[in-house]
Design an enzyme around this catalytic site. Structure first.
Site, short mmCIF file in Angstrom:
data_model
loop_
_atom_site.label_atom_id
_atom_site.label_comp_id
_atom_site.label_asym_id
_atom_site.label_seq_id
_atom_site.Cartn_x
_atom_site.Cartn_y
_atom_site.Cartn_z
CG HIS A 254 3.80 -0.57 -1.98
ND1 HIS A 254 3.58 0.33 -3.01
CD2 HIS A 254 3.93 -1.78 -2.57
CE1 HIS A 254 3.58 -0.31 -4.16
NE2 HIS A 254 3.79 -1.59 -3.93
CD GLU B 274 4.56 4.84 0.86
OE1 GLU B 274 5.05 5.72 0.14
OE2 GLU B 274 4.71 3.60 0.64
CB CYS C 39 1.37 4.24 -0.97
SG CYS C 39 1.98 2.54 -1.02
#
Length: 150
Positions: free
Chosen positions: A58, A60, A91
């Protein structure tokens, strides 16, 4: 955090452009930047889960890994994370583990998130103070995510 709403919106427009980069690569419509306290962009990343064949890639997570490696630290407490949407539980927890405590978000999380644990659910359980500003260019961020999903 020394960033006014105009500066937040200016940076969020850059985040939205980074989201487009991820979408063009075939990834989910999310991006995140790491800022200093004056709003200078230090690092940026977008979701690469599909292109990396990695469910943890992801925006992040990619951002935290990059910043920690380059800064040679696990402590990002002097930085701010900005993203086009609320972080998922993985995240947001990772950001907290990296000691980030200031966050700027655009749209809310998608209702089909699994597990459906919001940033506010996690904030409630945190031992340290978490500063969240949400709704920056919310409608633009939300529309971009919806358009990418259709």
């Amino acid at each position: 955090m020394n960033i006014n709403k105009e500066k937040m919106e200016e940076i969020m427009r850059l985040v939205i452009k980074e989201v487009d980069n991820g979408i063009k690569e075939g990834n989910s419509p999310f991006a995140a930047f790491l800022l200093d306290n004056d709003g200078n962009v230090l690092y940026k990343s977008h979701n690469t889960s599909n292109t990396d064949t990695d469910p943890t890639a992801h925006a992040e997570i990619n951002l935290i890994r990059m910043a920690c490696k380059e800064l040679k630290t696990k402590d990002l407490s002097n930085y701010i994370l900005i993203s086009n949407a609320w972080s998922c539980s993985m995240c947001f927890s990772a950001a907290i583990k990296a000691k980030i405590s200031s966050f700027i978000f655009g749209a809310e999380s998608e209702s089909n998130m699994n597990p459906n644990v919001t940033i506010y659910d996690i904030k409630e359980k945190c031992k340290n103070d978490i500063n969240i500003i949400s709704g920056i260019l919310r409608d633009k961020c939300k529309k971009q995510i919806e358009d990418a999903r259709s």
